[in-house]
Motif scaffolding. Structure first.
Motif, PDB file in Angstrom:
ATOM      1  N   GLY A   1       0.729  -1.148  -0.076  1.00  0.00           N
ATOM      2  CA  GLY A   1      -0.060   0.105   0.037  1.00  0.00           C
ATOM      3  C   GLY A   1       0.818   1.165  -0.045  1.00  0.00           C
ATOM      4  O   GLY A   1       2.001   1.253  -0.069  1.00  0.00           O
ATOM      5  N   VAL A   2       0.119   2.508   0.191  1.00  0.00           N
ATOM      6  CA  VAL A   2       0.750   3.645   0.398  1.00  0.00           C
ATOM      7  C   VAL A   2       0.351   4.200   1.577  1.00  0.00           C
ATOM      8  O   VAL A   2      -0.745   3.871   2.074  1.00  0.00           O
ATOM      9  N   VAL A   3       1.261   5.001   2.310  1.00  0.00           N
ATOM     10  CA  VAL A   3       1.038   5.552   3.477  1.00  0.00           C
ATOM     11  C   VAL A   3       1.061   7.097   3.162  1.00  0.00           C
ATOM     12  O   VAL A   3       2.323   7.430   2.706  1.00  0.00           O
ATOM     13  N   PHE A   4       0.228   7.897   3.241  1.00  0.00           N
ATOM     14  CA  PHE A   4       0.112   9.338   2.971  1.00  0.00           C
ATOM     15  C   PHE A   4       0.681   9.949   4.577  1.00  0.00           C
ATOM     16  O   PHE A   4       0.041  10.005   5.451  1.00  0.00           O
ATOM     17  N   CYS A   5       1.881  10.843   4.272  1.00  0.00           N
ATOM     18  CA  CYS A   5       2.091  11.509   5.436  1.00  0.00           C
ATOM     19  C   CYS A   5       1.273  12.775   5.464  1.00  0.00           C
ATOM     20  O   CYS A   5       1.090  13.478   6.556  1.00  0.00           O
ATOM     21  N   SER A   6       0.930  13.397   4.376  1.00  0.00           N
ATOM     22  CA  SER A   6      -0.056  14.457   4.191  1.00  0.00           C
ATOM     23  C   SER A   6      -0.633  14.469   2.896  1.00  0.00           C
ATOM     24  O   SER A   6      -0.036  13.923   1.821  1.00  0.00           O
ATOM     25  N   LEU A   7      -1.927  15.193   2.633  1.00  0.00           N
ATOM     26  CA  LEU A   7      -2.381  15.387   1.372  1.00  0.00           C
ATOM     27  C   LEU A   7      -2.924  16.861   1.480  1.00  0.00           C
ATOM     28  O   LEU A   7      -3.949  17.102   2.310  1.00  0.00           O
ATOM     29  N   ASP A   8      -2.444  17.671   1.039  1.00  0.00           N
ATOM     30  CA  ASP A   8      -2.775  19.219   1.063  1.00  0.00           C
ATOM     31  C   ASP A   8      -3.805  19.488  -0.328  1.00  0.00           C
ATOM     32  O   ASP A   8      -3.377  19.083  -1.377  1.00  0.00           O
ATOM     33  N   VAL A   9      -4.793  20.066  -0.183  1.00  0.00           N
ATOM     34  CA  VAL A   9      -5.697  20.536  -1.075  1.00  0.00           C
ATOM     35  C   VAL A   9      -6.168  21.819  -0.809  1.00  0.00           C
ATOM     36  O   VAL A   9      -6.152  22.483  -0.150  1.00  0.00           O
ATOM     37  N   ASP A  10      -6.709  22.284  -2.290  1.00  0.00           N
ATOM     38  CA  ASP A  10      -6.894  23.918  -2.404  1.00  0.00           C
ATOM     39  C   ASP A  10      -8.373  24.060  -2.440  1.00  0.00           C
ATOM     40  O   ASP A  10      -9.021  24.902  -2.763  1.00  0.00           O
ATOM     41  N   ARG A  11      -9.187  23.101  -1.574  1.00  0.00           N
ATOM     42  CA  ARG A  11     -10.507  23.260  -1.247  1.00  0.00           C
ATOM     43  C   ARG A  11     -10.792  23.363   0.307  1.00  0.00           C
ATOM     44  O   ARG A  11     -10.479  21.994   0.647  1.00  0.00           O
ATOM     45  N   ARG A  12     -11.097  24.470   0.955  1.00  0.00           N
ATOM     46  CA  ARG A  12     -10.986  24.498   2.282  1.00  0.00           C
ATOM     47  C   ARG A  12     -11.912  23.360   2.881  1.00  0.00           C
ATOM     48  O   ARG A  12     -11.671  22.821   3.945  1.00  0.00           O
ATOM     49  N   LEU A  13     -13.176  23.373   2.344  1.00  0.00           N
ATOM     50  CA  LEU A  13     -14.002  22.599   2.743  1.00  0.00           C
ATOM     51  C   LEU A  13     -14.138  21.010   2.741  1.00  0.00           C
ATOM     52  O   LEU A  13     -14.556  20.167   3.263  1.00  0.00           O
ATOM     53  N   VAL A  14     -13.237  20.621   1.590  1.00  0.00           N
ATOM     54  CA  VAL A  14     -12.892  19.272   0.933  1.00  0.00           C
ATOM     55  C   VAL A  14     -12.304  18.771   2.343  1.00  0.00           C
ATOM     56  O   VAL A  14     -12.520  17.345   2.616  1.00  0.00           O
ATOM     57  N   SER A  15     -11.116  19.100   2.988  1.00  0.00           N
ATOM     58  CA  SER A  15     -10.206  18.449   3.470  1.00  0.00           C
ATOM     59  C   SER A  15     -11.035  18.087   4.867  1.00  0.00           C
ATOM     60  O   SER A  15     -10.604  16.715   5.077  1.00  0.00           O
ATOM     61  N   PRO A  16     -11.512  18.764   5.541  1.00  0.00           N
ATOM     62  CA  PRO A  16     -12.087  18.220   6.973  1.00  0.00           C
ATOM     63  C   PRO A  16     -13.547  16.992   6.633  1.00  0.00           C
ATOM     64  O   PRO A  16     -13.179  15.866   7.244  1.00  0.00           O
ATOM     65  N   VAL A  17     -13.963  17.134   5.558  1.00  0.00           N
ATOM     66  CA  VAL A  17     -15.021  15.975   5.017  1.00  0.00           C
ATOM     67  C   VAL A  17     -14.246  14.653   4.873  1.00  0.00           C
ATOM     68  O   VAL A  17     -14.700  13.659   5.324  1.00  0.00           O
ATOM     69  N   ILE A  18     -13.214  14.743   3.965  1.00  0.00           N
ATOM     70  CA  ILE A  18     -12.363  13.483   3.441  1.00  0.00           C
ATOM     71  C   ILE A  18     -11.582  13.075   4.726  1.00  0.00           C
ATOM     72  O   ILE A  18     -11.731  11.973   5.181  1.00  0.00           O
ATOM     73  N   ARG A  19     -11.158  13.739   5.403  1.00  0.00           N
ATOM     74  CA  ARG A  19     -10.345  13.240   6.811  1.00  0.00           C
ATOM     75  C   ARG A  19     -11.213  12.576   7.676  1.00  0.00           C
ATOM     76  O   ARG A  19     -10.781  11.790   8.358  1.00  0.00           O
ATOM     77  N   ALA A  20     -12.452  13.041   7.879  1.00  0.00           N
ATOM     78  CA  ALA A  20     -13.528  12.422   8.736  1.00  0.00           C
ATOM     79  C   ALA A  20     -13.961  11.078   8.026  1.00  0.00           C
ATOM     80  O   ALA A  20     -14.279  10.140   8.905  1.00  0.00           O
ATOM     81  N   ALA A  21     -14.024  11.057   6.787  1.00  0.00           N
ATOM     82  CA  ALA A  21     -14.617   9.863   6.142  1.00  0.00           C
ATOM     83  C   ALA A  21     -13.492   8.647   6.070  1.00  0.00           C
ATOM     84  O   ALA A  21     -13.941   7.641   6.517  1.00  0.00           O
ATOM     85  N   ILE A  22     -12.245   8.949   5.860  1.00  0.00           N
ATOM     86  CA  ILE A  22     -11.235   7.741   5.756  1.00  0.00           C
ATOM     87  C   ILE A  22     -10.070   8.041   6.762  1.00  0.00           C
ATOM     88  O   ILE A  22      -9.324   7.186   6.864  1.00  0.00           O
ATOM     89  N   GLY A  23     -10.323   9.031   7.480  1.00  0.00           N
ATOM     90  CA  GLY A  23      -8.745   9.125   8.282  1.00  0.00           C
ATOM     91  C   GLY A  23      -7.641   9.649   7.894  1.00  0.00           C
ATOM     92  O   GLY A  23      -6.786   9.856   8.621  1.00  0.00           O
ATOM     93  N   ALA A  24      -7.552   9.947   6.457  1.00  0.00           N
ATOM     94  CA  ALA A  24      -6.293  10.374   5.844  1.00  0.00           C
ATOM     95  C   ALA A  24      -6.077  11.699   6.241  1.00  0.00           C
ATOM     96  O   ALA A  24      -6.809  12.613   6.258  1.00  0.00           O
ATOM     97  N   PRO A  25      -4.711  12.313   6.268  1.00  0.00           N
ATOM     98  CA  PRO A  25      -4.335  13.488   6.903  1.00  0.00           C
ATOM     99  C   PRO A  25      -4.212  14.637   5.881  1.00  0.00           C
ATOM    100  O   PRO A  25      -3.417  15.270   5.463  1.00  0.00           O
ATOM    101  N   TYR A  26      -5.758  15.022   5.486  1.00  0.00           N
ATOM    102  CA  TYR A  26      -5.934  15.990   4.505  1.00  0.00           C
ATOM    103  C   TYR A  26      -5.728  17.413   5.245  1.00  0.00           C
ATOM    104  O   TYR A  26      -6.243  17.585   6.462  1.00  0.00           O
TER     105      TYR A  26
END
Length: 239
Positions: free
Chosen positions: A99-124
């Motif tokens: 697999g892949v382990v994500f140390c960080s995932l930076d995105v340029d949609r402010r509302l996207v990062s907390p939603v995806i982080r809550a859904a799968i736990g990845a560090p958005y």
């Protein structure tokens, strides 16, 4: 005793269960640095270990465009398209699943990062980013801008995937650290259509921010570019 790593394959196995999300990954750059596996091991979630190619593992910096993200198969208007830059490592769990382990995932949609982080736990996280592509008599170039990272590449000819390309790009899962352990999230997509790429400019501090200082001061050991693939993800399961 942990199982040996599963075979590497450029073709994804069938996706189990129902589709959690679909995504188009576009204009993606792979930049990787070879490191001692012992350097990476402390950053991996429980019940995983560094995956190796020869006697080395890799730290990756991967900027790209996310286009048309869906929930299930329902499009997410406006918020489903954004820029992303991730810092990633390569893992094997105790069952031998790569697999892949994500140390960080930076995105340029402010509302996207907390939603995806809550859904799968990845560090958005949220960050302002830019992407441009251009061409002249010397060839096509792409530029990825982030407050802590700037990457500019000159694109070359299409290439057949090398064994190292397959090791780094044919990844059919992510291992995600959660409060109660580690989850395993499967994905599938067609093999990456890869191109050669030359680094024209690299000024990166994201990799150092995630615990690997000085690594991007030297040229990458692996560079590739892809126009992209369509990917599907299944729901997370516990490792």
């Amino acid at each position: 005793m942990p199982a040996p790593a599963e075979p590497l394959t450029p073709d994804a196995p069938p996706l189990p269960g129902w589709v959690l999300t679909t995504q188009h990954w576009r204009d993606l750059a792979f930049l990787h640095w070879a490191v001692d596996p012992a350097v990476v091991a402390p950053f991996l979630p429980p019940r995983t270990r560094p995956d190796t190619f020869g006697d080395r593992t890799y730290v990756g910096l991967v900027p790209f465009r996310m286009v048309g993200l869906t929930v299930g198969r329902v499009p997410v208007p406006h918020f489903g398209t954004f820029l992303e830059t991730n810092v990633r490592l390569y893992s094997v769990d105790d069952r031998g699943r790569r697999g892949v382990v994500f140390c960080s995932l930076d995105v340029d949609r402010r509302l996207v990062s907390p939603v995806i982080r809550a859904a799968i736990g990845a560090p958005y996280r949220s960050a302002r980013m830019g992407f441009t592509g251009s061409g002249d008599e010397t060839g096509d170039t792409v530029t990825y801008d982030h407050p802590e990272s700037r990457v500019r590449l000159r694109l070359g000819a299409p290439r057949e995937a090398t064994p190292l390309d397959v090791f780094l790009s044919a990844r059919w899962a992510a291992h995600v650290r959660r409060r109660r352990g580690t989850t395993y999230v499967r994905n599938r997509h067609d093999p990456w259509p890869l191109q050669d790429a030359e680094v024209l400019e690299l000024d990166d501090h994201l990799v150092a921010r995630e615990g690997f200082p000085g690594l991007t001061d030297r040229p990458p050991d692996h560079v590739a570019f892809s126009r992209g693939v369509f990917s599907e993800f299944s729901r997370p399961v516990r490792v």
